[in-house]
Design a protein around this motif. Structure first.
Motif, PDB file in Angstrom:
ATOM      1  N   GLY A 149      15.378 -42.183  -0.523  1.00 13.66           N
ATOM      2  CA  GLY A 149      16.784 -42.392  -0.226  1.00 13.66           C
ATOM      3  C   GLY A 149      17.458 -41.345   0.632  1.00 13.66           C
ATOM      4  O   GLY A 149      16.977 -40.220   0.800  1.00 13.66           O
ATOM      5  N   ILE A 150      18.610 -41.746   1.177  1.00 16.54           N
ATOM      6  CA  ILE A 150      19.503 -40.848   1.905  1.00 16.54           C
ATOM      7  C   ILE A 150      20.882 -40.961   1.271  1.00 16.54           C
ATOM      8  O   ILE A 150      21.389 -42.072   1.056  1.00 16.54           O
ATOM      9  N   TYR A 151      21.453 -39.817   0.945  1.00 15.50           N
ATOM     10  CA  TYR A 151      22.809 -39.761   0.398  1.00 15.50           C
ATOM     11  C   TYR A 151      23.726 -39.141   1.451  1.00 15.50           C
ATOM     12  O   TYR A 151      23.393 -38.093   2.039  1.00 15.50           O
ATOM     13  N   LEU A 152      24.876 -39.769   1.698  1.00 11.14           N
ATOM     14  CA  LEU A 152      25.841 -39.235   2.658  1.00 11.14           C
ATOM     15  C   LEU A 152      27.141 -38.950   1.927  1.00 11.14           C
ATOM     16  O   LEU A 152      27.739 -39.861   1.322  1.00 11.14           O
ATOM     17  N   HIS A 153      27.559 -37.685   1.956  1.00 11.13           N
ATOM     18  CA  HIS A 153      28.783 -37.302   1.247  1.00 11.13           C
ATOM     19  C   HIS A 153      29.962 -37.364   2.212  1.00 11.13           C
ATOM     20  O   HIS A 153      30.036 -36.594   3.172  1.00 11.13           O
ATOM     21  N   GLU A 183       8.492 -40.678   5.974  1.00 12.56           N
ATOM     22  CA  GLU A 183       8.478 -41.595   4.832  1.00 12.56           C
ATOM     23  C   GLU A 183       9.530 -42.684   5.013  1.00 12.56           C
ATOM     24  O   GLU A 183      10.578 -42.456   5.599  1.00 12.56           O
ATOM     25  N   THR A 184       9.252 -43.847   4.477  1.00 12.01           N
ATOM     26  CA  THR A 184      10.178 -44.968   4.602  1.00 12.01           C
ATOM     27  C   THR A 184      11.396 -44.781   3.692  1.00 12.01           C
ATOM     28  O   THR A 184      11.255 -44.452   2.518  1.00 12.01           O
ATOM     29  N   VAL A 185      12.570 -45.003   4.249  1.00  8.88           N
ATOM     30  CA  VAL A 185      13.824 -44.927   3.496  1.00  8.88           C
ATOM     31  C   VAL A 185      14.111 -46.293   2.882  1.00  8.88           C
ATOM     32  O   VAL A 185      14.196 -47.289   3.595  1.00  8.88           O
ATOM     33  N   GLU A 186      14.260 -46.326   1.566  1.00  8.84           N
ATOM     34  CA  GLU A 186      14.519 -47.591   0.881  1.00  8.84           C
ATOM     35  C   GLU A 186      15.981 -47.758   0.469  1.00  8.84           C
ATOM     36  O   GLU A 186      16.447 -48.877   0.278  1.00  8.84           O
ATOM     37  N   THR A 187      16.680 -46.627   0.275  1.00 12.08           N
ATOM     38  CA  THR A 187      18.078 -46.723  -0.164  1.00 12.08           C
ATOM     39  C   THR A 187      18.953 -45.763   0.628  1.00 12.08           C
ATOM     40  O   THR A 187      18.527 -44.663   0.992  1.00 12.08           O
ATOM     41  N   VAL A 200      17.021 -43.041  13.815  1.00  7.34           N
ATOM     42  CA  VAL A 200      16.269 -41.811  13.546  1.00  7.34           C
ATOM     43  C   VAL A 200      15.206 -42.001  12.469  1.00  7.34           C
ATOM     44  O   VAL A 200      14.088 -41.485  12.591  1.00  7.34           O
ATOM     45  N   PHE A 201      15.541 -42.733  11.406  1.00  7.93           N
ATOM     46  CA  PHE A 201      14.643 -42.865  10.253  1.00  7.93           C
ATOM     47  C   PHE A 201      13.935 -44.221  10.242  1.00  7.93           C
ATOM     48  O   PHE A 201      14.401 -45.188  10.846  1.00  7.93           O
ATOM     49  N   GLU A 209      12.012 -38.919  -7.023  1.00  8.48           N
ATOM     50  CA  GLU A 209      11.672 -39.417  -5.692  1.00  8.48           C
ATOM     51  C   GLU A 209      12.387 -38.536  -4.659  1.00  8.48           C
ATOM     52  O   GLU A 209      13.422 -37.930  -4.954  1.00  8.48           O
ATOM     53  N   ASN A 210      11.866 -38.488  -3.458  1.00  9.42           N
ATOM     54  CA  ASN A 210      12.474 -37.677  -2.407  1.00  9.42           C
ATOM     55  C   ASN A 210      13.796 -38.274  -1.935  1.00  9.42           C
ATOM     56  O   ASN A 210      13.929 -39.494  -1.829  1.00  9.42           O
TER      57      ASN A 210
END
Length: 374
Positions: free
Chosen positions: A3-7, A51-55, A81-82, A255-256
């Protein structure tokens, strides 16, 4: 990658209980979006894009304060980018920001899960929490969500407020259940020291609710949710079967994930595990390109974290996972402690360690006891 978290750090006003990083000046939104886009691009062709971003999760703050065009620019940059194969893209929103057009715009850009911060329908409780929305706005927003193409959404509720009766809580829950939410996050009010509420408690102006009252509130929401097929799968999270939050569940399972924006956290485990946190300062974020220092985590730290996070969930933690993934074996004192709690019907131990309904009420105490036994 999971996952990627954006604040997104902007808020209209400060909620009395919130200790997440936010700013109430919203004039720098466009500057922030351009800096965030630059930040995303800085990861191009790095190990974080392998790595594949799922969330993807837009949190805050109040992400719904951004314009649809700004959100779309951020999402387009992430896809550029991802390597993204999205299972879930969530955006947190406040009821006073939502319109039918806004929801349609979000859906058209690929956001498929809404997270609605309702907290309560009681006007006096909304005022106590210093929320920006009204009861009417919350109800209208839930109607709009129900009429939209969002088949996955979650609603936040807060219980255990000073002066909140069980009847008020029942009224909140029953009103929410009229909208058939697939997922609910219900949080016991936590008094954080540097918040407006924390200062009021410190000055003796507000008395925090007693533990037995909070426990009664917890039992009430569990019973009402369960009667609608909405079951607890983590201390504060409830869902219909198959509607559990993927992004948050990945946090609990090590998970990463990559955190972008001021105050965001990241965790990455390849040859070793590291965690880092971006500084909670918007002005510094806007002018700095430095990435924060990373903390290297030992297998023992990771194992204890896994216990702390996993025991808060319905699935618990597999005993074999502790040894296979972390090289961690429970010592005699821990095994004896678990056996005693099992006799009290607080814990269940077989191939997994899980907390019972009775144990989940005192989850923090059990977890702290368990990880500090040496």
């Amino acid at each position: 990658m999971s996952g990627i978290y954006l604040h997104i750090p902007f808020c209209k006003q400060a909620c009395s209980y919130c200790d997440f990083y936010f700013v109430t000046r919203t004039s720098e939104r466009e500057h922030f979006v351009q800096r965030l886009v630059q930040d995303i691009k800085s990861y191009r062709d790095s190990k974080f894009t392998e790595e594949t971003v799922e969330t993807i999760y837009f949190g805050g703050g109040t992400p719904s304060l951004l314009e649809p065009a700004q959100l779309e620019e951020i999402i387009d940059t992430l896809y550029d980018v991802f390597d993204i194969d999205e299972r879930e893209i969530t955006l947190e929103m406040n009821p006073d920001d939502v319109s039918a057009q806004f929801l349609a715009d979000l859906k058209s850009m690929g956001i498929n899960r809404a997270s609605m911060g309702v907290q309560s329908f009681e006007p006096e409780l909304l005022e106590f929490m210093h929320r920006a929305h009204s009861r009417e706005e919350a109800l209208r927003c839930l109607e709009l969500l129900g009429a939209s193409n969002f088949n996955s959404f979650t609603v936040d509720l807060i219980y255990g407020n000073p002066g909140q009766s069980v009847e008020q809580l029942k009224s909140d829950v029953k009103k929410l259940l009229e909208f058939d939410p697939p997922h609910i996050s219900a949080y016991s009010l936590t008094i954080e020291p540097k918040t407006r509420l924390g200062k009021q408690v410190e000055l003796g102006r507000i008395a925090p609710p007693e533990d037995d009252k909070v426990a009664k509130h917890f039992d009430t929401i569990n019973k009402l949710f369960s009667s609608h097929g909405i079951e607890r799968y983590e201390v504060s999270n409830y869902s219909l079967p198959g509607k559990e939050a993927i992004h948050n569940s990945n946090y609990w399972e090590h998970e990463n994930y990559l955190g972008l924006g001021p105050g965001a956290h990241s965790f990455w485990w390849d040859d070793s595990a590291k965690r880092w946190e971006n500084e909670q300062d918007l002005r510094k974020y806007l002018r700095s390109e430095d990435h924060p220092e990373k903390e290297k985590l030992s297998l023992k730290q990771l194992a204890e974290e896994r216990l702390m996070m996993g025991l808060r969930t319905r699935k618990g933690v597999r005993v074999a996972e502790l040894s296979e993934q972390y090289g961690y074996t429970l010592n005699d004192r821990q095994l004896e402690y678990l056996q005693n709690r099992e006799q009290e019907d607080k814990v269940k131990v077989d191939d997994r360690i899980t907390l019972t309904d009775g144990g989940i009420k005192i989850a923090d105490a059990i977890i702290l006891d368990l990880v500090t036994l040496h």
